[in-house]
Scaffold this active site. Structure first.
Site, mmCIF file in Angstrom:
data_model
loop_
_atom_site.group_PDB
_atom_site.id
_atom_site.type_symbol
_atom_site.label_atom_id
_atom_site.label_comp_id
_atom_site.label_asym_id
_atom_site.label_seq_id
_atom_site.Cartn_x
_atom_site.Cartn_y
_atom_site.Cartn_z
ATOM 1 N N TYR A 14 0.832 -1.203 0.000
ATOM 2 C CA TYR A 14 0.000 0.000 0.000
ATOM 3 C C TYR A 14 0.863 1.249 0.000
ATOM 4 O O TYR A 14 2.076 1.172 0.193
ATOM 5 C CB TYR A 14 -0.953 0.000 1.200
ATOM 6 C CG TYR A 14 -0.309 0.278 2.542
ATOM 7 C CD1 TYR A 14 0.506 -0.667 3.157
ATOM 8 C CD2 TYR A 14 -0.514 1.486 3.194
ATOM 9 C CE1 TYR A 14 1.090 -0.411 4.387
ATOM 10 C CE2 TYR A 14 0.069 1.748 4.431
ATOM 11 C CZ TYR A 14 0.870 0.790 5.025
ATOM 12 O OH TYR A 14 1.453 1.046 6.234
ATOM 13 N N LYS B 119 6.508 -1.865 1.816
ATOM 14 C CA LYS B 119 5.317 -1.319 2.480
ATOM 15 C C LYS B 119 4.167 -2.317 2.325
ATOM 16 O O LYS B 119 3.216 -2.108 1.574
ATOM 17 C CB LYS B 119 4.963 0.064 1.914
ATOM 18 C CG LYS B 119 4.103 0.889 2.876
ATOM 19 C CD LYS B 119 4.116 2.357 2.507
ATOM 20 C CE LYS B 119 3.040 3.150 3.208
ATOM 21 N NZ LYS B 119 3.129 3.186 4.666
ATOM 22 N N GLU C 270 12.004 2.110 14.395
ATOM 23 C CA GLU C 270 11.110 3.195 13.963
ATOM 24 C C GLU C 270 9.837 3.102 14.796
ATOM 25 O O GLU C 270 9.733 2.260 15.695
ATOM 26 C CB GLU C 270 10.799 3.062 12.469
ATOM 27 C CG GLU C 270 10.134 1.744 12.118
ATOM 28 C CD GLU C 270 9.912 1.540 10.617
ATOM 29 O OE1 GLU C 270 9.747 2.526 9.882
ATOM 30 O OE2 GLU C 270 9.885 0.369 10.195
ATOM 31 N N LEU D 131 10.953 1.086 7.270
ATOM 32 C CA LEU D 131 10.347 1.612 6.053
ATOM 33 C C LEU D 131 11.012 2.962 5.797
ATOM 34 O O LEU D 131 11.036 3.825 6.691
ATOM 35 C CB LEU D 131 8.835 1.807 6.227
ATOM 36 C CG LEU D 131 8.195 2.309 4.930
ATOM 37 C CD1 LEU D 131 8.072 1.184 3.911
ATOM 38 C CD2 LEU D 131 6.857 2.955 5.185
HETATM 39 N N1 PLP Z 1 7.421 3.615 9.151
HETATM 40 C C1 PLP Z 1 6.319 2.850 9.109
HETATM 41 C C2 PLP Z 1 6.350 1.482 9.723
HETATM 42 C C3 PLP Z 1 5.146 3.333 8.502
HETATM 43 O O1 PLP Z 1 4.046 2.553 8.446
HETATM 44 C C4 PLP Z 1 5.144 4.636 7.942
HETATM 45 C C5 PLP Z 1 3.947 5.177 7.297
HETATM 46 O O2 PLP Z 1 2.949 4.547 7.147
HETATM 47 C C6 PLP Z 1 6.302 5.399 8.023
HETATM 48 C C7 PLP Z 1 7.436 4.854 8.627
HETATM 49 C C8 PLP Z 1 6.357 6.779 7.448
HETATM 50 O O3 PLP Z 1 6.351 6.733 6.041
HETATM 51 P P1 PLP Z 1 5.893 7.960 5.154
HETATM 52 O O4 PLP Z 1 6.738 9.117 5.572
HETATM 53 O O5 PLP Z 1 6.173 7.514 3.772
HETATM 54 O O6 PLP Z 1 4.444 8.193 5.425
#
Ligand code: PLP
Length: 285
Positions: A33, A149, A182, A207
């Site tokens: 996603y 993701k 994270e 991620l």
């Molecule tokens: N880390 C995880 C596990 C996430 O699910 C997300 C966003 O859904 C992020 C980091 C932040 O990603 P982004 O800045 O692309 O929204």
């Protein structure tokens, strides 16, 4: 006005929007996603989100469900039909519908595509930015490919729920070596004692957030020193500042970690400066 979703070629009211019971996303979490922010009717860093989508799909050997131009058109149609100018667009691709069996289905099975959009609770975000939020740390029990993701988010939702039950906004996940990877749906940052911005380097362990990538660019533009390295919950608790980043709110200051105040338990100056700088570096299309 009812919300409209895109489901496999059709724009449907949410009440009627449904996927097949043998969609592999439903049965195996076999899909990926993206969540892209919308500001003033424009997509934020859309190209980076679509690039990450393509990467996630490639890693799982799922085909792009539509050519990029068609995807961009669908995203805009969903936003238009829902009359949203500030919010989030959600896009999900699964390997498609096939009789339940673990191996990939035959290659003629088309990937399934769902797109939805929603308004953001701006007041809630503004309050969180103003006051800062608490995080709690807990073991990171996710799989070894967090760079993809994937829609398989069970450990993430369990961590978020545990955080909420502990009165915190987010869970910071900690690897077996004792370092923060994270947040359960955000990237984690601190400002160390020397005033440097610290966040874990991109790898299979996290991620690589689009917000994270743009913030690294913004820090460079602002002349803020950045060190991409892992940090422990102990270091974070004694850091000058801490914050989380994600497309939904860009940056939310962290003022408490496991109950201990970070700095004077108020949103940090560098954190707020970087949040502003994002607006000058992020690309709207
Ligand atoms: N880390 C995880 C596990 C996430 O699910 C997300 C966003 O859904 C992020 C980091 C932040 O990603 P982004 O800045 O692309 O929204």
């Amino acid at each position: 006005m009812s919300r409209i979703a895109y489901v496999n070629g059709r724009y449907l009211r949410h009440a009627e929007a449904a996927v097949h019971i043998e969609d592999r996303g439903y049965q195996f979490s076999d899909g990926v996603y993206e969540v892209c922010g919308l500001r003033g009717g424009f997509f934020m860093d859309e190209a980076l989100h679509l690039e990450r989508l393509e990467r996630s799909l490639n890693e799982l050997r799922i085909a792009m469900p539509r050519p990029l131009a068609a995807l961009r058109h669908i995203l805009r149609e969903v936003v238009r039909l829902n009359r949203i100018s500030d919010g989030l667009v959600y896009l999900q691709v699964t390997r498609g519908v096939a009789p339940r069996d673990h191996p990939f289905p035959a290659s003629q099975v088309s990937p399934a595509l769902v797109v939805t959009a929603k308004r953001l609770n701006e007041a809630r975000i503004a309050a969180a930015v103003k006051k800062g939020v608490a995080v709690t740390t807990m073991p990171d029990i996710r799989w070894a490919r967090r760079d993809i993701k994937s829609i398989s988010l069970l450990p993430n939702i369990l961590a978020k729920q545990a955080a909420r039950e502990a009165g915190a906004y987010e869970a910071w996940l900690v690897d077996p070596e004792g370092f923060v990877t994270e947040g359960s749906s955000t990237n984690a940052w601190i400002v160390d004692k020397a005033g440097r911005l610290v966040t874990r380097p991109a790898s299979h362990d996290i991620l690589n957030g689009i917000t994270r990538r743009v913030l690294l660019e913004a820090a460079k533009v602002e002349g803020i020193e950045v060190v991409e390295r892992a940090f422990t919950p102990d270091e974070a608790r004694s850091a000058r500042e801490a914050f989380i980043s994600a497309s939904s709110a860009i940056i939310i200051p962290v003022v408490r970690i496991d109950g201990a105040p970070v700095g004077n338990a108020e949103p940090g100056l560098l954190t707020l400066r970087l949040r502003e700088a994002y607006g000058r570096v992020g690309r709207l299309t």
